[in-house]
Design a protein around this motif. Structure first.
Motif, PDB file in Angstrom:
ATOM      1  N   GLU A 719      38.438  39.947  38.192  1.00 57.33           N
ATOM      2  CA  GLU A 719      39.027  41.035  38.616  1.00 57.33           C
ATOM      3  C   GLU A 719      38.470  41.253  40.120  1.00 57.33           C
ATOM      4  O   GLU A 719      37.496  41.612  40.414  1.00 57.33           O
ATOM      5  CB  GLU A 719      38.649  42.275  37.823  1.00 57.33           C
ATOM      6  CG  GLU A 719      39.097  41.810  36.295  1.00 57.33           C
ATOM      7  CD  GLU A 719      40.646  42.054  36.348  1.00 57.33           C
ATOM      8  OE1 GLU A 719      41.258  42.612  37.202  1.00 57.33           O
ATOM      9  OE2 GLU A 719      41.188  41.438  35.301  1.00 57.33           O
ATOM     10  N   GLY A 720      39.563  41.293  41.017  1.00 54.68           N
ATOM     11  CA  GLY A 720      39.192  41.663  42.151  1.00 54.68           C
ATOM     12  C   GLY A 720      40.368  41.723  43.211  1.00 54.68           C
ATOM     13  O   GLY A 720      41.335  41.090  42.866  1.00 54.68           O
ATOM     14  N   THR A 721      40.085  42.126  44.388  1.00 52.86           N
ATOM     15  CA  THR A 721      41.289  42.106  45.240  1.00 52.86           C
ATOM     16  C   THR A 721      40.425  42.799  46.511  1.00 52.86           C
ATOM     17  O   THR A 721      39.161  43.059  46.609  1.00 52.86           O
ATOM     18  CB  THR A 721      42.273  43.195  45.003  1.00 52.86           C
ATOM     19  OG1 THR A 721      43.221  43.125  46.033  1.00 52.86           O
ATOM     20  CG2 THR A 721      41.977  44.563  44.606  1.00 52.86           C
ATOM     21  N   ILE A 722      41.180  43.061  47.698  1.00 55.89           N
ATOM     22  CA  ILE A 722      40.585  43.749  48.845  1.00 55.89           C
ATOM     23  C   ILE A 722      40.188  45.181  48.217  1.00 55.89           C
ATOM     24  O   ILE A 722      41.168  45.920  47.850  1.00 55.89           O
ATOM     25  CB  ILE A 722      41.406  43.944  49.882  1.00 55.89           C
ATOM     26  CG1 ILE A 722      41.816  42.610  50.537  1.00 55.89           C
ATOM     27  CG2 ILE A 722      41.025  44.909  50.827  1.00 55.89           C
ATOM     28  CD1 ILE A 722      41.311  42.353  52.097  1.00 55.89           C
ATOM     29  N   THR A 723      38.872  45.456  48.303  1.00 51.97           N
ATOM     30  CA  THR A 723      38.478  46.951  47.886  1.00 51.97           C
ATOM     31  C   THR A 723      37.324  46.999  48.383  1.00 51.97           C
ATOM     32  O   THR A 723      36.655  46.391  49.188  1.00 51.97           O
ATOM     33  CB  THR A 723      38.715  47.017  46.475  1.00 51.97           C
ATOM     34  OG1 THR A 723      38.887  48.334  46.128  1.00 51.97           O
ATOM     35  CG2 THR A 723      37.639  46.469  45.657  1.00 51.97           C
ATOM     36  N   THR A 724      36.650  48.214  48.017  1.00 51.26           N
ATOM     37  CA  THR A 724      35.383  48.783  48.334  1.00 51.26           C
ATOM     38  C   THR A 724      34.095  47.925  47.643  1.00 51.26           C
ATOM     39  O   THR A 724      34.517  47.361  46.413  1.00 51.26           O
ATOM     40  CB  THR A 724      34.931  50.157  48.167  1.00 51.26           C
ATOM     41  OG1 THR A 724      34.978  50.232  46.672  1.00 51.26           O
ATOM     42  CG2 THR A 724      36.024  51.068  48.636  1.00 51.26           C
ATOM     43  N   PRO A 725      33.104  47.653  48.217  1.00 51.67           N
ATOM     44  CA  PRO A 725      31.940  47.076  47.512  1.00 51.67           C
ATOM     45  C   PRO A 725      31.764  47.568  46.202  1.00 51.67           C
ATOM     46  O   PRO A 725      31.576  46.774  44.980  1.00 51.67           O
ATOM     47  CB  PRO A 725      30.768  47.200  48.467  1.00 51.67           C
ATOM     48  CG  PRO A 725      31.326  47.704  49.763  1.00 51.67           C
ATOM     49  CD  PRO A 725      32.668  48.171  49.536  1.00 51.67           C
ATOM     50  N   PHE A 726      31.651  48.837  45.928  1.00 52.65           N
ATOM     51  CA  PHE A 726      31.139  49.325  44.591  1.00 52.65           C
ATOM     52  C   PHE A 726      32.410  49.279  43.736  1.00 52.65           C
ATOM     53  O   PHE A 726      32.175  49.005  42.610  1.00 52.65           O
ATOM     54  CB  PHE A 726      31.045  50.803  44.794  1.00 52.65           C
ATOM     55  CG  PHE A 726      30.495  51.462  43.549  1.00 52.65           C
ATOM     56  CD1 PHE A 726      29.131  51.242  42.978  1.00 52.65           C
ATOM     57  CD2 PHE A 726      31.375  52.518  42.837  1.00 52.65           C
ATOM     58  CE1 PHE A 726      28.641  51.495  41.757  1.00 52.65           C
ATOM     59  CE2 PHE A 726      30.746  52.806  41.489  1.00 52.65           C
ATOM     60  CZ  PHE A 726      29.402  52.402  40.950  1.00 52.65           C
ATOM     61  N   ASP A 727      33.703  49.353  44.157  1.00 51.86           N
ATOM     62  CA  ASP A 727      34.940  49.088  43.197  1.00 51.86           C
ATOM     63  C   ASP A 727      34.993  47.755  42.700  1.00 51.86           C
ATOM     64  O   ASP A 727      35.377  47.578  41.645  1.00 51.86           O
ATOM     65  CB  ASP A 727      36.293  49.473  44.094  1.00 51.86           C
ATOM     66  CG  ASP A 727      37.342  49.656  43.105  1.00 51.86           C
ATOM     67  OD1 ASP A 727      37.126  50.216  41.931  1.00 51.86           O
ATOM     68  OD2 ASP A 727      38.451  49.027  43.400  1.00 51.86           O
ATOM     69  N   MET A 728      34.624  46.819  43.423  1.00 48.96           N
ATOM     70  CA  MET A 728      34.539  45.314  42.836  1.00 48.96           C
ATOM     71  C   MET A 728      33.564  45.316  41.812  1.00 48.96           C
ATOM     72  O   MET A 728      33.783  44.736  40.837  1.00 48.96           O
ATOM     73  CB  MET A 728      33.996  44.359  44.063  1.00 48.96           C
ATOM     74  CG  MET A 728      34.809  43.672  44.862  1.00 48.96           C
ATOM     75  SD  MET A 728      35.993  42.692  43.841  1.00 48.96           S
ATOM     76  CE  MET A 728      34.603  41.451  43.295  1.00 48.96           C
ATOM     77  N   ARG A 729      32.540  46.029  41.890  1.00 50.83           N
ATOM     78  CA  ARG A 729      31.511  45.873  40.499  1.00 50.83           C
ATOM     79  C   ARG A 729      32.348  46.827  39.354  1.00 50.83           C
ATOM     80  O   ARG A 729      32.064  46.334  38.221  1.00 50.83           O
ATOM     81  CB  ARG A 729      30.369  46.706  40.854  1.00 50.83           C
ATOM     82  CG  ARG A 729      29.707  46.122  42.238  1.00 50.83           C
ATOM     83  CD  ARG A 729      28.496  46.873  42.848  1.00 50.83           C
ATOM     84  NE  ARG A 729      28.259  46.511  44.248  1.00 50.83           N
ATOM     85  CZ  ARG A 729      27.549  47.500  45.140  1.00 50.83           C
ATOM     86  NH1 ARG A 729      26.853  48.389  44.572  1.00 50.83           N
ATOM     87  NH2 ARG A 729      27.628  47.002  46.214  1.00 50.83           N
ATOM     88  N   VAL A 730      32.856  48.049  39.665  1.00 47.27           N
ATOM     89  CA  VAL A 730      33.487  48.682  38.594  1.00 47.27           C
ATOM     90  C   VAL A 730      34.645  47.982  38.157  1.00 47.27           C
ATOM     91  O   VAL A 730      34.883  47.599  36.706  1.00 47.27           O
ATOM     92  CB  VAL A 730      34.096  49.862  39.164  1.00 47.27           C
ATOM     93  CG1 VAL A 730      35.183  50.655  38.185  1.00 47.27           C
ATOM     94  CG2 VAL A 730      33.174  50.942  39.774  1.00 47.27           C
TER      95      VAL A 730
END
Lengths: 794, 794
Positions: A719-730
């Protein structure tokens, strides 16, 4: 003999006789169990039951090898041979046997009738040798089988070996692969003063398994332009009449060697390292040359039908044995070998001597030449860490200082290089450019170019993982040191090359004559959790899974949680031998956890309880929070803070894993923990919440035999895309809030406090989502969070 | 305007205005959160906090795209655009936005001020869109990110699309990769009558991340020879002065389109499909063209510094905002967009209309064009199996009959092809050549060549897994069908391409406007257990592990144990959509177990008890012998025979797995069994001896959550060489003798009978070792072993 002929009559006779001997031995290995010199009429019982192996490429390769031998003697060349075509192990083995290098390593395969019988028998036979060139083949650093890497290997071999010529036979099938196609441009990275030379010999035998080849069917004009466009000066040797072909090949080789010498002499006397136009040879001969012309009325020589065994001796049709015998006798073994089965003395003189023999050249058994690196003391590069989490730094930048000095200390030794696809700066190793530049052999523009140098030792100016991997392998296999610095996701491009190198190392470990070489080391940053400028395409932690499947003796996986641990791991890996070491590293500013002394201890153990983060001292823990990798470690410590704040009575143990293979049983991997040690860390029944850098299944795969089955792993789940570092973890449920929920859900004794905390975490996740979509960055409580000894919260 | 100019003054003005508009929108996406048309002076709060994305490639790509638009209109072209450079998503999105195709798909991104603001905001922003071209980008079938596949994708797209032109921008960084280097030769496989055309545009902007590029630094002469050698006719467009560059580019494109039309008209009217010299364009422009010339006295335009955001607006230095504003205003947005923020009407007219817009071309959303295949009834190809094990056959050869007729039935539809690296015959699919030949566009020699044809639909004459994969992906993405037939080991060469395609499919499933496409199907034979003519290098079952890590919705893994099961699986896969299906198949003569009716039932369930091989009917089994893959199934049944002979009272259950993902919990994978169903098959506490085709850890990884922990898995453990088929199994402990030992060791109730049987098995293994080293083949009791209903022994 015409005036222009390169070979005297006598030389011609010797060349042709040697070639016939090699062809005879190549065919003999395919077919014969007994009667190796045909001193009796050929009988069915002399044949192997299974004819396994290939003929098509052999006569052409024997032709080349024979002529290279002549050139080696004539010019006293230091030369190795790379056999690019997938098959033809029998040809190279035949050559090694003829010049004696084979029997020196394998005395049982002696140069007499009995030895020749064993030579034939062992080929592609249970308990014997592979049908490709392989680790078992003296003189080889390139395995047949998976195609496409010979030319990159050749370039790696001659780097920093100014006296060496790597003769690289490129098959016309292999030439169609991507990695080989890219490798023609390796000449843009060769320095004629400080490096040796690669002599590519494109062998157009016209066919692959059952198709013609592209390079054999395009026009002569296109072929010539292609290679000139790639920066080579090709000379063509084409035909099928042996005598004239010998003359043409000798002339072409004389030209090529003199060109190499002229180029090198000019560059070395003038100091002008500008890229020259290096010579190469295009050899067009029939596939299965000198073999059966026809079988059952169908063309064999010069067609794809010559690929494997040209005569199907066991198909029950009449005349097979006779046809085979006639073919084998056409080489006149009785003229070539004496009564005892040894090569006749006049032919023995044809071969190069000692280490000039390509089967005995020490460059092809690189461990013989390996010198230790001069290693700086990594402790001197320590990041100061007054207390855990007190400072932030970029782990890779810290490593960069060490690597810079490692480079400096070994400049004079010229046996260390760094490889990577234009990611040195991006991965924060740019300090190394203070010690050495980027290698570039073409024009350098001082206005726009950064750190380019004709003699730079950072090989990062070609955007091809295949080239980097192939060059590095060739460099290591010839007894030097280096590492591959790459993005974690795109190292998967060379998955299959890594597999092949792992297989090579596994076999070499079983061959006492193969000396240990430096390990193949990977430093992989820009990892899955840090995609700022890129997105989903740049996220793939699966290289760990890939390498973990390889033979346990060969592979090591390290996930240092901070800069001091990275230094310690790197220092260990760069000095190790015969392994494949993968280090997953962090390049963005991250809290630092261990001072150098602690880091060394932690990395030496490879796994351990972080007492300073735990509060179970003197108790059995209620829960074990395990972490592996920089980002999982950060989130685990943040989760511990939340848990300890809300549930101060909860006994939490934090286990950090640096050396992933510690998780496997010690019976499976030399680094694996015993069950006793594992249980001492993880307990046998407390819930384990394991935050892992990669795919969660890898942890399950490594631990399925362990006693504690209450293992819950979080990791990357695509699960991933261009997003914030923390959001990648979420998005992948590996953030602190999910880890807290994971923990309390597994502790039924908590009752209502769990429900309360779970709701609070869910609220936090909603707040996070709202914040990032509004502000485009993480909320301050996450961004600014610092470890405060387990106190504080968010 | 000179007489020779291609563009009138008015055309020139329109082209330049469109280009400026696209450049403005590209830069705006990088920097702006608000004030999209700069109607107020630029303020810090108008800026994004994180400037994430790339500028360097954008102006060049906008230049190309703009000129392609002009050509589309002029010649009424059916054209798609492939963006090879890794980045530049903002350029393509800008173009889509300008011609309206973006707003049609994403109405929220409307063609007005508010929409433009959202357009800018969403780029590289949480909840927004990636910075590459991606599935989210209308008109794209090629994702930026991992480089090297654009040209192969382009060729796949135009196959069987005679009216289509794929304009493929190849970045000069990308051009250094192996897969791209190989792909230039795709022109040897294009038929000018029945296929469309690829127009490659090599974009030399000179720099990668921080290095110059090879192709930008070699001489013009080398560059030209390279492409001519690859069979292309290059035309060069070089410079940095916009007005003259527009004229040059227009002229070059007019030439290229006319060349394509001339070639196609000649071939189609004459019927002469001989390979022409296709046109291509080499465009040399400065990196970051029209962007800031210098920042802090350092060259930016025309250097690697233009790669990402050229002005570091957040570095706190004075003047940043002003410099950014001046740059953005240099495009004069006020001249290009009207009061509402829509493109001015005169520019709107510049764009192609409807589906001629590259962002709206249905070929780039291939599911729109997908037609079902005409499918033969696979039951008609059934291998007769009177009783289990009664007959032997080559599973792949049986499949070959079905595939031949599948090919025949879809010849007229021209929407089905087979791809593979010269392994069709080796993998026993040669019957397909009765229906269609191998594609080859160069000369064909009837004396030596086999099944070559200018219009063949089997794409197996290039020895490059990268090309096969890239072509197939391009073919599928444009709405057609096919499969990849390869050796199991070497499919690892495209590991990373498969990852990227899996990611593409995962994202497409979340985009309602992306229509479903045919699945990416693999038939992998010459598998790890069948290495006769090859050895250790050809053994790698890890593709299963690799694919298993991908998103569960997307991947399926099948290991049919016999021919009828293979037919059933293949029939299912070839009709499925949006998936990646891996079938591991057998090509050597093997016993057949299930008749067609049984096979269909078995494959529909995906896993099941083989009652005919079990003797636990009416009882709880003492042991479960599970098997997955053809060779493990064979050895398991042989082991069952031995066990039942020696221990007739032992209750054995045989479970066979076809659909590997059945092992995973149903919560993890849509095919996964519920715990209840799993337990019904495997029990909760009888020992399971699982013989698995691949690495044993994969089974552990899939089953770690299951109740029954007494799972013992045998599989490939990286032990192999050239040896006999049975010896390969012995080396990896997956042979019948080891399986018997594994079973009885786990049954303490057996007492002495276990010890006796273990000794007998050990003796057998010694006997085996002696036999093969003497005879070079397996001992007859193994070779000739047949299943006899659980009776008999060996």
């Amino acid at each position: 003999m015409s005036k222009k002929d390169s070979l005297t009559k006598e030389q011609l006779r010797a060349v042709d006789a040697w070639w016939r001997a090699a062809n005879y031995l190549s065919a003999g290995q395919l077919y014969l169990l007994d009667n190796p010199l045909l001193r009796q009429p050929l009988q069915p019982e002399h044949l192997k039951q299974h004819i396994v192996g290939h003929w098509g490429t052999c006569p052409g390769q024997n032709f080349i090898y024979t002529h290279l031998n002549r050139a080696i003697v004539k010019y006293d060349l230091d030369m190795i041979y790379l056999c690019g075509p997938g098959h033809g192990g029998n040809a190279v083995v035949a050559q090694d046997y003829l010049d004696g290098s084979y029997s020196e390593i394998y005395p049982n395969i002696s140069q007499d009738v009995a030895g020749m019988k064993r030579l034939f028998r062992q080929f592609s036979f249970p308990g014997g040798i592979p049908c490709h060139t392989a680790p078992e083949t003296p003189g080889s650093i390139n395995e047949g089988g998976e195609l496409g890497y010979s030319l990159a290997h050749a370039f790696g071999a001659v780097m920093d070996n100014p006296g060496l010529i790597a003769a690289c036979v490129v098959g016309d099938g292999e030439a169609e692969t991507g990695p080989l196609a890219a490798a023609w441009h390796s000449n843009k990275f060769l320095n004629p003063i400080t490096d040796g030379a690669v002599l590519p010999i494109l062998h157009l035998n016209g066919f692959k398994v059952s198709n013609p080849t592209i390079f054999a069917r395009i026009s002569h004009e296109e072929l010539e332009m292609f290679f000139k466009g790639c920066g080579w000066e090709p000379r063509f040797v084409e035909g099928d009449e042996p005598q004239s072909m010998h003359q043409k090949m000798a002339a072409a080789l004389d030209w090529a060697v003199r060109e190499i010498q002229r180029i090198q002499e000019y560059a070395r006397s003038s100091g002008d390292a500008a890229r020259p136009r290096w010579p190469m040879i295009v050899l067009r001969t029939p596939k299965g040359w000198t073999g059966p012309k026809e079988v059952d009325g169908k063309i064999v020589e010069g067609s794809w039908r010559a690929h494997q065994a040209p005569i199907p001796v066991h198909d029950g049709r009449p005349g097979r044995l006779e046809q085979l015998e006639a073919w084998l006798r056409s080489y006149h073994p009785e003229e070539l070998f004496d009564e005892n089965g040894a090569l006749i003395p006049s032919l023995q003189d044809f071969a190069p001597r000692g280490e000039r023999r390509m089967g005995a050249n020490p460059h092809a058994n690189g461990g013989l030449l390996l010198r230790d690196l001069r290693i700086p003391d990594f402790r001197e590069y320590a990041q100061e860490v007054p207390r855990p989490g007190a400072v932030e730094t970029e782990d890779m930048a810290v490593l960069g200082g060490y690597v810079r000095d490692l480079m400096s200390r070994n400049l004079a030794g010229r046996n260390f290089r760094i490889f990577g696809p234009d990611e040195t700066a991006s991965n924060r190793l740019e300090q190394v450019f203070q010690a050495s530049g980027r290698r570039w052999a073409d024009e350098i523009d001082p206005e726009t170019d950064s750190c380019l140098s004709h003699d730079g030792r950072v090989m990062d100016a070609a955007l091809s993982e295949h080239l980097c991997q192939g060059w590095l392998e060739g460099y290591l296999l010839t007894g030097r040191h280096g590492f591959f610095n790459s993005y974690e996701a795109f190292i998967r491009i060379v998955d299959s090359m890594v597999s092949q190198h792992a297989k090579w190392l596994k076999v070499c470990r079983q061959l006492p004559w193969r000396q240990s070489i430096a390990s193949l080391n990977y430093v992989l940053a820009s990892n899955v959790w840090q995609q700022d400028h890129n997105g989903f395409t740049h996220q793939d932690p699966g290289f760990l899974d890939h390498v973990a499947n390889k033979k346990a003796d060969v592979v090591r996986l390290y996930l240092p949680p901070d800069a001091n641990c990275l230094l310690s791991c790197f220092d260990h890996c760069i000095q190790s031998r015969n392994q494949i070491n993968v280090m997953i590293a962090s390049k963005l500013p991250r809290p630092q956890w261990l001072n150098m002394e602690e880091a060394i201890k932690h990395c030496t153990h490879g796994i351990g309880i972080w007492q300073w983060a735990s509060n179970d001292q003197g108790h059995e823990p209620d829960a074990v929070l395990a972490c592996c990798g920089d980002t999982p470690t950060l989130e685990t410590l943040a989760a511990v803070t939340i848990l300890r704040h809300h549930l101060p009575d909860l006994k939490i143990r934090v286990v950090n894993v640096v050396d992933l293979m510690k998780l496997q049983p010690h019976t499976e991997h030399p680094h694996g923990l015993t069950d006793e040690d594992y249980d001492a860390l993880f307990t046998t029944d407390a819930p384990i919440i394991f935050a892992f850098h990669g795919y969660p299944t890898l942890v399950h795969e490594l631990t399925y035999r362990r006693h504690n089955k209450k293992l819950h792993v979080r990791g990357y789940k695509e699960e991933g895309t261009i997003t914030t570092p923390f959001d990648m973890r979420v998005r992948n449920d590996i953030d602190r809030f999910h880890l807290v929920m994971d923990t309390v859900k597994r502790l039924p004794q908590l009752g209502n406090s769990a429900a309360y905390l779970i709701q609070e975490m869910k609220d936090k996740l909603v707040e996070h989502r709202q914040y990032i979509t509004t502000h485009g960055q993480d909320m301050p409580e996450v961004r600014d969070w610092k470890w405060n000894g387990g106190k504080g919260i968010y």
